[in-house]
Design an enzyme around this catalytic site. Structure first.
Site, mmCIF file in Angstrom:
data_model
loop_
_atom_site.group_PDB
_atom_site.id
_atom_site.type_symbol
_atom_site.label_atom_id
_atom_site.label_comp_id
_atom_site.label_asym_id
_atom_site.label_seq_id
_atom_site.Cartn_x
_atom_site.Cartn_y
_atom_site.Cartn_z
ATOM 1 N N GLY A 380 0.681 -1.168 -0.131
ATOM 2 C CA GLY A 380 -0.341 -0.340 -0.303
ATOM 3 C C GLY A 380 0.664 0.837 -0.035
ATOM 4 O O GLY A 380 1.926 1.750 -0.480
ATOM 5 N N SER A 435 8.745 5.273 -5.656
ATOM 6 C CA SER A 435 8.793 4.217 -6.482
ATOM 7 C C SER A 435 8.427 5.629 -8.077
ATOM 8 O O SER A 435 7.592 6.137 -8.008
ATOM 9 C CB SER A 435 7.099 4.120 -6.519
ATOM 10 O OG SER A 435 7.050 2.975 -5.381
ATOM 11 N N ARG A 447 1.762 3.620 -14.101
ATOM 12 C CA ARG A 447 2.135 3.977 -12.579
ATOM 13 C C ARG A 447 0.416 4.924 -12.336
ATOM 14 O O ARG A 447 0.796 6.173 -12.949
ATOM 15 C CB ARG A 447 2.892 4.499 -12.277
ATOM 16 C CG ARG A 447 4.079 3.305 -11.810
ATOM 17 C CD ARG A 447 5.667 3.666 -11.029
ATOM 18 N NE ARG A 447 4.654 3.867 -9.841
ATOM 19 C CZ ARG A 447 4.653 3.420 -8.879
ATOM 20 N NH1 ARG A 447 4.640 2.305 -8.907
ATOM 21 N NH2 ARG A 447 4.047 3.666 -7.174
ATOM 22 N N CYS A 570 17.670 -10.019 1.015
ATOM 23 C CA CYS A 570 17.645 -11.809 0.883
ATOM 24 C C CYS A 570 17.407 -12.773 0.239
ATOM 25 O O CYS A 570 18.362 -13.878 -0.092
ATOM 26 C CB CYS A 570 16.100 -11.368 1.858
ATOM 27 S SG CYS A 570 14.464 -10.940 0.698
ATOM 28 N N CYS A 591 6.791 -12.888 4.667
ATOM 29 C CA CYS A 591 7.059 -11.932 4.102
ATOM 30 C C CYS A 591 6.034 -11.650 3.276
ATOM 31 O O CYS A 591 4.931 -11.777 3.553
ATOM 32 C CB CYS A 591 8.147 -13.116 3.169
ATOM 33 S SG CYS A 591 8.424 -12.314 1.380
ATOM 34 N N ASP A 592 6.728 -9.664 2.850
ATOM 35 C CA ASP A 592 6.293 -9.191 1.510
ATOM 36 C C ASP A 592 4.896 -9.488 0.950
ATOM 37 O O ASP A 592 4.371 -9.881 0.386
ATOM 38 C CB ASP A 592 6.781 -8.216 1.438
ATOM 39 C CG ASP A 592 6.330 -6.869 0.506
ATOM 40 O OD1 ASP A 592 6.866 -6.922 -0.579
ATOM 41 O OD2 ASP A 592 5.301 -6.326 0.933
ATOM 42 N N CYS A 641 23.798 -16.131 -7.537
ATOM 43 C CA CYS A 641 22.303 -16.073 -6.970
ATOM 44 C C CYS A 641 21.676 -16.595 -6.265
ATOM 45 O O CYS A 641 20.419 -16.285 -5.597
ATOM 46 C CB CYS A 641 22.321 -16.263 -8.672
ATOM 47 S SG CYS A 641 21.067 -18.145 -9.091
#
Length: 730
Positions: A380, A435, A447, A570, A591-592, A641
């Site tokens: 959000g 952003s 956007r 991460c 996690c997001d 990676c």
């Protein structure tokens, strides 16, 4: 370091295994410690965790309960299914089938412990409806639904296509038609720059729209149509269709949440109290055969035995990702994956973190962290909370901080950033991720403002405002099927604007129309690989004196793996699950990208954050990252990676659980490897030089070097004269 708990000697391998689990995150956070200091502290923390585990196991064994063999066999079968088959389990775990009986004994012990803990909390009862209602009545402020208004509007935007004069003229012409009897709804659909649905915005509360718009409509009566008024979007005419006064949510709506929340709270406290009592009566002997520099300074002796009755917390928090406004946003970006999360929190249309949740989250975080913690505020759109909320957040950090260091990061679309925001962000040293996908034609491709139209002009104004106030701003750019075509244009655009810190986020989401493939705006692997190579060349070309002049987060993070350090990103670690996400209502997720019921860990109002971070479910989630396909395990680039982000393996079913960007990374490492290796070598040489210089400096300060002439060979061994080497920095 032999450890004996109530006469039971602990296998040192258990402590070493626990150290291995804690080490990646610990080393990443405490990089300023020497290796010796890190290992000493890690051993102490791991020892404490194992001791607590053993104490509970000892108590569970005392019951001598006989378990049906089927329970153990079922647990064994579930474990084998998790790995695909029995053969795959033994192959991946590195043990032979001779271990099978020992494994079943371990599973039986786990069942004993689980049932034992259930027995401890069996007397914890859920509240009756009457008691829940009493709690509701005594804490009614927690359950308020804010004042809301339902309004429609007609807008003429002021943007690159329309000057202020043109927009004002157009809205006045619409106003005249309204006065002549034309329907508001018809004009909204026909002539507004935000057409559709008769301009109806539905019900909303303060903080969801821009301030000027809210001030106007909240002051109007039902059925009233406003005169022309101005906001930062342009010129509006509004009409109010309905109002709802502030009122508490009905008890029946929140009843189950109250009962469950208070039950889990009481259950957690019962377990904590029980473990504390075990520690008080336990005989715990730790024979210290090797002592850390910290303990030596405190006066401990070698080979000392000590009886331990209390312990420090387990693995400590170092970062939280907080979504104070949940999935709510004042934009409607085509590629946003988080707006749909509103379905998870359908108790209310608007989602805002209460002061109670903010306070409890901050209190826990500051108490359970080490010397430093980072709060990442995201959404959000977090600025929908308003500046007062963040001022309160800073107040709580200071109140509970006890001298600890705190970092705050804000990821924002920039729409609501004004002078007051910029001053606040600068004053409290926020790191802002803005952003901004690039130049106007790229940014406005996907956007969009919620009311319609591109957002580039607004975001650019915010970027310049924050840069003028010396706010630390990074550019967060999503790489899509369109923007991937313009790597040089985007890179140079950010650099010329003054955004020298950049993060490029490759986009892959499931197609909502055809879930068997990725969405059309997703970037193709080959395209993203080419994009990375181009940006890497631009980044390298801007080096001066072998130092980068711009920062690309992915390249910076990759270098950690090249020099043998845990990467700060991460996605580049062997395991994930190193942070938790806190939603507006206090729910904690793994996690997001996995805010979903399966990966809900608990709630901050009921659970300890540090326990959730170390919970079985969070560890299970973190282990998913290491569940790689054979082609990944055999790949020469895996050590760099690390298989990429877990979510990138599942957004497009055609990827067959391999990262959507596998080919991208292969292209990039083939292109950049030799130069990354050279950068890593240069860094190591520089670190060695600094370490030698520090040792020489310390030796000179202690008088151990005698008189060194400026033209003498430098004692650090560099082969240079003292004046050209260590002498130049002393």
């Amino acid at each position: 370091m032999p450890v004996i708990v109530n006469g039971e000697k602990i296998d040192d391998q258990l402590i070493k295994d626990e150290m291995g689990r804690l080490r990646p995150e610990y080393v990443r956070v405490f990089q300023d410690q020497s290796t010796e200091e890190q290992e000493a502290q890690l051993r102490e923390w791991a020892t404490e965790n194992v001791i607590e585990r053993v104490l509970i196991q000892q108590e569970a064994k005392k019951e001598n309960r006989i378990f049906p063999e089927e329970l153990v066999e079922e647990a064994y079968s579930r474990l084998m299914e998790k790995y695909g088959s029995e053969d795959k389990f033994y192959q991946q775990s590195g043990v032979t089938k001779d271990y099978k009986e020992a494994l079943k004994q371990d599973l039986e012990l786990k069942i004993r412990v689980d049932q034992f803990l259930a027995e401890i909390t069996k007397n914890v009862k859920k509240l009756s409806v009457d008691k829940a209602k009493k709690y509701y009545q005594e804490n009614i402020d927690q359950f308020q639904i804010p004042e809301m208004v339902r309004a429609a509007h007609i807008v003429k935007n002021v943007d690159a296509a329309n000057t202020e004069e043109q927009a004002f003229k157009a809205i006045k012409e619409i106003e005249e038609e309204l006065k002549k009897g034309r329907s508001f709804e018809e004009l909204a659909d026909e002539k507004s720059d935000c057409p559709g649905n008769g301009g109806d915005l539905g019900f909303f509360h303060r903080g969801e729209m821009v301030q000027a718009f809210e001030e106007k409509v909240f002051s109007m009566e039902i059925g009233e149509t406003s005169d022309v008024f101005k906001t930062e979007f342009g010129f509006h005419i509004a009409k109010v269709f309905g109002k709802k006064s502030e009122k508490p949510a009905g008890f029946d709506v929140v009843k189950e949440n109250i009962i469950n929340q208070l039950y889990e709270d009481a259950r957690t406290k019962r377990l904590e109290d029980y473990v504390d009592e075990l520690k008080k009566t336990a005989t715990i002997v730790i024979k210290q055969e090797r002592i850390s520099p910290i303990e030596k300074a405190a006066g401990h002796k070698h080979n000392a035995e000590r009886k331990t009755e209390s312990f420090q917390p387990r693995k400590q928090l170092n970062s939280l990702l907080v979504k104070p406004a949940g999935p709510d946003c004042n934009m409607g970006c085509t590629y946003c994956f988080y707006l749909e999360k509103a379905e998870l929190f359908n108790e209310t249309k608007i989602h805002r973190m209460s002061e109670d949740v903010l306070q409890e989250m901050t209190r826990q975080a500051m108490k359970q962290c080490g010397e430093h913690i980072n709060f990442g505020w995201q959404g959000g759109e977090p600025t929908l909370m308003g500046l007062e909320f963040f001022e309160k957040a800073i107040q709580f950090q200071q109140q509970y901080g006890n001298g600890k260091s705190v970092g705050n990061g804000l990821q924002t679309n920039g729409i609501l950033i004004d002078k007051k925001w910029a001053e606040f962000l600068k004053k409290y040293n926020f790191l802002v991720g803005l952003s901004l996908d690039g130049p106007e034609h790229i940014h406005n491709k996907y956007r969009h403002l919620r009311a319609g139209g591109g957002s580039w002009n607004r975001v650019m104004d915010s970027a310049r405002l924050m840069l003028d106030h010396n706010v630390s701003v990074n550019a967060l750019s999503v790489v899509t099927d369109y923007s991937v075509q313009f790597p040089e244009e985007i890179y140079n655009f950010h650099k010329e604007l003054g955004l020298n810190f950049m993060q490029f986020i490759p986009c892959v989401e499931t197609d909502p129309v055809d879930p068997k493939r990725s969405a059309l705006f997703s970037v193709l692997p080959e395209q993203y690989g080419s994009f990375l190579c181009s940006v890497f060349d631009l980044w390298m070309a801007d080096f001066k004196d072998n130092k980068p002049t711009t920062s690309i987060r992915y390249f910076d993070s990759i270098l950690y793996n090249y020099v043998g350090l845990p990467a700060p990103e991460c996605t580049l670690l062997p395991l994930c699950g190193i942070y938790t996400v806190i939603e507006h209502n206090g729910d904690v997720f793994a996690c997001d990208f996995f805010v979903e019921p399966k990966w809900k860990l608990g709630n901050v109002m009921n659970d300890k954050l540090v326990d959730l971070l170390n919970s079985e479910k969070q560890n299970e989630f973190g282990g998913l990252k290491a569940d790689l396909q054979e082609l990944c395990k055999e790949c020469e680039w895996l050590k760099y990676c690390r298989g990429g982000c877990t979510k990138d393996r599942i957004r497009d079913p055609r990827d067959n659980n391999v990262s959507h960007f596998c080919q991208s990374y292969k292209m990039f490492f083939s292109h950049a490897n030799s130069r990354l290796e050279q950068l890593a070598t240069n860094w190591k040489v520089e670190q060695d030089k600094l370490a030698r210089q520090q040792k020489v400096k310390e030796a000179i300060s202690r008088g151990e070097m005698g008189n060194i002439g400026r033209n003498d060979p430098c004692p650090c061994g560099s082969g240079k004269k003292f004046k050209k080497c260590c002498g130049a920095i002393i």
